[in-house]
Write an enzyme that holds these catalytic residues in place. Structure first.
Site, short mmCIF file in Angstrom:
data_model
loop_
_atom_site.label_atom_id
_atom_site.label_comp_id
_atom_site.label_asym_id
_atom_site.label_seq_id
_atom_site.Cartn_x
_atom_site.Cartn_y
_atom_site.Cartn_z
N ARG A 52 0.80 -1.22 0.00
CA ARG A 52 0.00 0.00 0.00
C ARG A 52 0.85 1.28 0.00
O ARG A 52 0.61 2.19 -0.80
CB ARG A 52 -0.93 0.03 1.22
CG ARG A 52 -2.14 -0.85 1.10
CD ARG A 52 -2.50 -1.43 2.46
NE ARG A 52 -1.48 -2.41 2.81
CZ ARG A 52 -1.60 -3.71 2.53
NH1 ARG A 52 -2.71 -4.17 2.04
NH2 ARG A 52 -0.61 -4.56 2.80
N THR A 53 1.80 1.36 0.92
CA THR A 53 2.53 2.62 1.08
C THR A 53 3.37 2.92 -0.16
O THR A 53 3.35 4.04 -0.68
CB THR A 53 3.43 2.55 2.34
OG1 THR A 53 2.65 2.04 3.42
CG2 THR A 53 3.98 3.90 2.70
N LYS A 98 26.22 -4.54 -0.21
CA LYS A 98 27.68 -4.70 -0.34
C LYS A 98 28.40 -4.02 0.82
O LYS A 98 29.62 -3.86 0.79
CB LYS A 98 28.16 -4.08 -1.65
CG LYS A 98 27.58 -4.72 -2.89
CD LYS A 98 28.16 -3.99 -4.12
CE LYS A 98 27.31 -4.25 -5.34
NZ LYS A 98 27.59 -3.25 -6.39
N ARG A 134 11.48 3.69 3.85
CA ARG A 134 10.96 2.72 4.83
C ARG A 134 12.13 1.88 5.29
O ARG A 134 12.91 1.38 4.48
CB ARG A 134 9.89 1.82 4.22
CG ARG A 134 9.53 0.65 5.14
CD ARG A 134 8.34 -0.11 4.69
NE ARG A 134 7.12 0.64 4.96
CZ ARG A 134 5.89 0.10 4.92
NH1 ARG A 134 5.75 -1.19 4.62
NH2 ARG A 134 4.83 0.80 5.18
N HIS A 142 4.70 5.57 11.65
CA HIS A 142 4.30 5.44 10.24
C HIS A 142 3.39 6.65 9.99
O HIS A 142 2.16 6.55 9.93
CB HIS A 142 3.55 4.12 10.05
CG HIS A 142 3.32 3.73 8.62
ND1 HIS A 142 3.48 4.59 7.56
CD2 HIS A 142 2.93 2.54 8.09
CE1 HIS A 142 3.20 3.96 6.45
NE2 HIS A 142 2.87 2.71 6.73
N1 CP Z 1 -0.23 -0.04 5.91
C1 CP Z 1 0.95 -0.35 5.34
O1 CP Z 1 1.99 0.22 5.70
O2 CP Z 1 0.90 -1.30 4.37
P1 CP Z 1 2.14 -1.74 3.50
O3 CP Z 1 3.12 -2.44 4.43
O4 CP Z 1 1.60 -2.66 2.45
O5 CP Z 1 2.79 -0.53 2.93
#
Ligand code: CP
Length: 325
Positions: free
Chosen positions: A60-61, A88, A110, A138
């Protein structure tokens, strides 16, 4: 009211003021209108480059950031963990420094380590956006959830929001906790004691280990995935027992108010935290959350890149005022 965004980065909701949260939500609302047009593109970030640097899996993100950048007309560069020179032995900061040397504008990152985006932001010239760091925050998911609640309930202040699940390891819970309390919601946390951080009540939330009690007055029930990949010891007797005590099926859904709305940031483990008939039922906002992810991330990219003006949108009820006030 005139609001202005002055931050280079978005690292967490903890450091944002309620004014900054409102600015993000109002901007997202304007971009949601763009997402509903036949031609879903605006030139706001034309000539800018957005790097998607995901060192943990994401559906999603990552995809909603990519769509958001495309709808803002930005150029996009996507780097995956396995294909970068981190494998590496290059450090994260060196990697970012090298990417920045190519004159990029925004790096969306991320990382499995809490604090990694902040570490990078200290020396980065480009804007750093946290797309989830370990069990810390998040922020864009928190904003998606705030926006979705505002859209459906026409306010956030005064609502009772119950968050159920693995609170201890959930970055989504932490971002929601900051965002919801700053905008005046009453937050209750519920889950097994082993998955509840000690002393979390000091942040202005209620804690209960009893699901029926947690659901009684809730307007929103937000369910979280068990973060088994972040648990370093056995914190539950079994997944089956967790599902029995805290998983929401049709029977437990009836413990809540008839207009209770169900949220889940995804990915959903069907049959553990949520039964399929609830996940796909009329009270579920799960796919609304995913839809709103694009508009919210457009707002974030636009504002961190220096967007100052709120784009025109229909007047909306304020998230911090009761309806009609
Ligand atoms: N909600 C969320 O962070 O989903 P993803 O891990 O698929 O990005």
């Amino acid at each position: 009211m005139t609001r202005e965004w002055t931050r280079k980065d978005l690292l967490g909701l903890e450091e944002l003021s309620s004014e900054e949260l409102l600015l993000l939500l109002e901007q997202a609302r304007a971009f949601k209108e763009v997402s509903l047009r036949p031609i879903k593109k605006v030139p706001a970030l034309r000539g800018r480059t957005v790097v998607l640097f995901f060192l943990e899996p994401s559906t999603r993100t990552r995809t909603s950031f990519e769509l958001a950048a495309k709808r803002l007309s930005a150029d996009i560069l996507s780097i995956q963990a396995g294909s970068s020179s981190l494998s590496k032995g290059e450090t994260l900061q060196d990697t970012i420094r090298n990417i920045e040397a190519m004159k990029v504008d925004i790096v969306v990152i991320r990382h499995a380590m809490s604090g990694a985006p902040r570490l990078v932001a200290r020396t980065a010239v480009s804007s750093i956006v946290n797309a989830g760091d370990g069990s810390h925050e998040h922020p864009t998911q928190g904003l998606v959830d705030l926006y979705t609640i505002w859209e459906k309930k026409e306010r956030i202040a005064g609502l009772n929001v119950t968050i159920v699940g693995d609170i201890a390891h959930s970055r989504v819970a932490r971002s929601n906790l900051w965002g919801l309390t700053k905008l005046g919601a009453h937050v209750t946390l519920c889950g097994p004691p082993t998955l509840m951080p000690a002393g979390i009540e000091q942040f202005g939330v209620k804690v209960t280990y009893n699901l029926r009690e947690a659901m009684r007055d809730a307007d929103i029930l937000m369910l979280l995935r068990l973060q088994l990949e972040r648990q370093t010891q056995n914190l539950l007797p079994s997944i089956r027992e967790y599902a029995k005590l805290f998983g929401i099926d049709r029977e437990k859904l009836a413990w809540g108010k008839p207009d209770l709305l169900i949220m889940h940031p995804g990915p959903v483990n069907r049959g553990i935290e949520l039964a399929p008939e609830v996940a796909d039922g009329p009270q579920s906002l799960i796919y609304d959350q995913v839809t709103n992810g694009v508009a919210v991330r457009m707002a974030v990219l636009y504002l961190v890149s220096g967007g100052r003006q709120i784009r025109k949108a229909r007047p909306a009820p304020s998230p911090t005022q009761p309806v009609g006030v």
